[in-house]
Design an enzyme around this catalytic site. Structure first.
Site, PDB file in Angstrom:
ATOM      1  N   ASN A  10      39.071  39.751  46.737  1.00 24.11           N
ATOM      2  CA  ASN A  10      38.089  40.820  46.946  1.00 24.11           C
ATOM      3  C   ASN A  10      36.868  40.205  47.631  1.00 24.11           C
ATOM      4  OD1 ASN A  10      36.205  42.848  46.748  1.00 24.11           O
ATOM      5  ND2 ASN A  10      36.131  42.881  44.506  1.00 24.11           N
ATOM      6  N   TRP A  11      36.740  40.458  48.917  1.00 23.17           N
ATOM      7  CA  TRP A  11      35.652  39.838  49.689  1.00 23.17           C
ATOM      8  C   TRP A  11      34.313  40.538  49.473  1.00 23.17           C
ATOM      9  CZ3 TRP A  11      38.158  38.665  55.197  1.00 23.17           C
ATOM     10  CH2 TRP A  11      39.202  37.747  55.015  1.00 23.17           C
ATOM     11  N   LYS A  12      34.317  41.624  48.749  1.00 19.43           N
ATOM     12  CA  LYS A  12      33.086  42.377  48.455  1.00 19.43           C
ATOM     13  C   LYS A  12      32.287  42.634  49.741  1.00 19.43           C
ATOM     14  CE  LYS A  12      33.309  40.718  43.775  1.00 19.43           C
ATOM     15  NZ  LYS A  12      32.643  40.381  42.558  1.00 19.43           N
ATOM     16  N   HIS A  95      36.305  49.199  40.123  1.00 16.17           N
ATOM     17  CA  HIS A  95      35.716  47.869  39.923  1.00 16.17           C
ATOM     18  C   HIS A  95      34.397  48.021  39.160  1.00 16.17           C
ATOM     19  CE1 HIS A  95      33.774  44.071  40.804  1.00 16.17           C
ATOM     20  NE2 HIS A  95      34.985  43.595  41.040  1.00 16.17           N
ATOM     21  N   GLU A 167      39.489  42.977  33.857  1.00 16.96           N
ATOM     22  CA  GLU A 167      38.310  42.255  34.321  1.00 16.96           C
ATOM     23  C   GLU A 167      37.172  42.462  33.327  1.00 16.96           C
ATOM     24  OE1 GLU A 167      38.486  41.278  38.765  1.00 16.96           O
ATOM     25  OE2 GLU A 167      37.387  43.126  38.527  1.00 16.96           O
ATOM     26  N   SER A 215      35.750  35.366  37.592  1.00 17.76           N
ATOM     27  CA  SER A 215      35.417  33.953  37.855  1.00 17.76           C
ATOM     28  C   SER A 215      36.636  33.044  38.006  1.00 17.76           C
ATOM     29  CB  SER A 215      34.494  33.405  36.761  1.00 17.76           C
ATOM     30  OG  SER A 215      33.304  34.153  36.711  1.00 17.76           O
ATOM     31  N   GLY A 236      37.185  37.191  43.159  1.00 15.15           N
ATOM     32  CA  GLY A 236      36.009  37.616  43.909  1.00 15.15           C
ATOM     33  C   GLY A 236      35.422  36.441  44.677  1.00 15.15           C
ATOM     34  N   GLY A 237      34.376  35.829  44.110  1.00 18.21           N
ATOM     35  CA  GLY A 237      33.626  34.759  44.793  1.00 18.21           C
ATOM     36  C   GLY A 237      34.509  33.713  45.461  1.00 18.21           C
TER      37      GLY A 237
HETATM   38  P1  PGA Z   1      34.550  36.936  40.572  1.00 15.10           P
HETATM   39  O1  PGA Z   1      34.805  38.472  40.862  1.00 15.10           O
HETATM   40  O2  PGA Z   1      35.864  36.225  40.805  1.00 15.10           O
HETATM   41  O3  PGA Z   1      33.495  36.522  41.572  1.00 15.10           O
HETATM   42  O4  PGA Z   1      34.094  36.818  39.173  1.00 15.10           O
HETATM   43  C1  PGA Z   1      35.981  39.089  40.424  1.00 15.10           C
HETATM   44  C2  PGA Z   1      35.931  40.524  40.823  1.00 15.10           C
HETATM   45  O5  PGA Z   1      34.824  41.018  41.029  1.00 15.10           O
HETATM   46  O6  PGA Z   1      36.959  41.171  40.946  1.00 15.10           O
END
Ligand code: PGA
Length: 261
Positions: A10-12, A95, A167, A215, A236-237
């Site tokens: 997920n590149w947000k 999300h 999540e 994370s 995510g990150g």
């Molecule tokens: P994160 O995000 O890996 O940066 O904690 C996960 C997500 O938002 O799906």
């Protein structure tokens, strides 16, 4: 039927068109075609179209991070799942950033899940409790309510094909990033599958793909992928970091090879 391990990035709201294209180019060189692992990229809405022209479909699939539940109409600023159906295989729905920052509630999320299914896009429904809910012992109630409402309009057959990502909000880097240990995650992922069993029966419970997110990076991903009820991860990150994301995919390969040996 064995399920393919799903690794979703997920590149947000990161990476403009050229940055996204460069990251895809590098990942494409590094990541191999696999029967057992499915790698899904969820870039920003703007970048979906150019990436869809560049992407090697044997290696990757695309996901949207969101869309609007109506198929078409006077909804200024929105993009529908109908418009995305030729571009993406998956869509991330519910999300925690959308629930918390954009006020998406149960009924909106239920409508979005239904819109995905109607448009032949596989929803990746995100569920999870906040830190306060966890402290108050409400985790199971929250998960139950999120699942029961989001899937309300679906048949058991439709539920077989969807993905549910556990999540915990407190474990997502955006909201604190406290690690949920694999054994903690495992209990809730099992609970999620049990809820699907209770609501939609054994076949749906077996086939629905349950992912973990919060994370996850290349150093710790293995602990989650080893969980019996875990069919993949939502990242995510670490997904916009070439080394970390390719390391995550490598970890999934190694685990797969060990299982086959
Ligand atoms: P994160 O995000 O890996 O940066 O904690 C996960 C997500 O938002 O799906």
């Amino acid at each position: 039927m064995t399920k393919r391990t799903l690794i979703v990035g997920n590149w947000k709201m990161h990476l403009n068109t050229s940055q996204a294209s460069l990251l895809l180019h590098r990942l494409q060189e590094r990541i191999r075609i696999s029967r057992d692992i499915e790698v899904v990229l969820a870039p920003s809405m703007l970048v979906l179209q150019p990436l869809s022209l560049q992407i090697d479909r044997r290696k990757f699939r695309l996901a949207s991070q969101n869309a609007f539940h109506k198929d078409d109409g006077a909804y200024t600023g929105e993009v529908s799942f109908t418009m995305l159906r030729d571009l993406v295989h998956y869509a991330i729905i519910g999300h925690s950033e959308r629930r918390i920052y954009f006020g998406e509630d149960h009924s909106m999320i239920r409508d979005k899940v239904a819109a995905c299914v109607r448009n032949e896009i596989t929803p990746i429904l995100c569920v999870g409790e906040t830190q306060t809910e966890r402290r108050q012992g409400e985790t199971r109630q929250v998960l139950h309510d999120q699942i029961a409402t989001a899937l309300h309009n679906l048949t058991a057959k439709e539920v077989e094909n969807i993905c549910i990502a556990y999540e915990p909000v407190w474990a997502i880097s955006t909201f604190g990033g406290i690690l949920a240990k694999p054994d903690e995650a495992e209990k809730e992922m099992k609970f999620i599958r049990d809820q699907v069993r209770r609501l939609f029966g054994e076949k749906a419970a077996k086939r629905v793909r349950v992912l973990y997110g919060g994370s996850v990076d290349d150093q710790i991903v293995r602990g989650y992928l080893e969980i019996e009820d875990c069919d993949g991860v939502l990242v995510g990150g670490a997904s916009i970091n070439y080394h970390k994301f390719s390391g995550i995919v490598d970890a999934a390969y190694s685990l797969q090879r060990e299982k086959e040996a």
